[in-house]
Design a protein around this motif. Structure first.
Motif: not given
Length: 120
Positions: A66-93
């Protein structure tokens, strides 16, 4: 045997709630909190904290991420259902962020930016 259901109040930002594509999970966003609930008993399975206020969320087509977004600050974070300790963060800049979506195979995140607004 009667079915007992516990009712409670769920806080949601801007209707940010969605069922996973396979129907097993229900995601609820409130401020910086993301709750993943089971649709069988509606109990909280996972709780994630996003970097900022969640403005958009989307399940991958395979219901593993599942991905969550804050468009104003251009931040995306992705979370895993099968590995809840894992996450990915992307900042568009500086390009900004207009929209985000999953690719059909759930392997890629597609982002769109509006470059014209910076050059007017």
């Amino acid at each position: 045997m009667p079915l007992e259901v516990e009712c409670g109040l769920i806080r949601v930002n801007n209707q940010l709630c969605d069922f996973s594509k396979d129907g097993k999970y229900f995601a609820i966003a409130y401020q910086t909190n993301l709750l993943i609930k089971s649709t069988k008993k509606f109990d909280t399975i996972y709780s994630f904290i996003f970097t900022d206020i969640i403005e958009y969320l989307e399940w991958s087509n395979n219901s593993e991420f599942i991905l969550c977004v804050n468009k104003k600050k251009a931040i995306i974070q992705v979370y895993s259902i099968h590995y809840p300790e894992w996450k990915y963060k992307l900042i568009e800049g500086s390009a900004g962020l207009e929209s985000v979506s999953w690719s059909p195979d759930s392997k890629y995140i597609l982002t769109l930016s509006d470059f014209n607004s910076k050059w007017q």
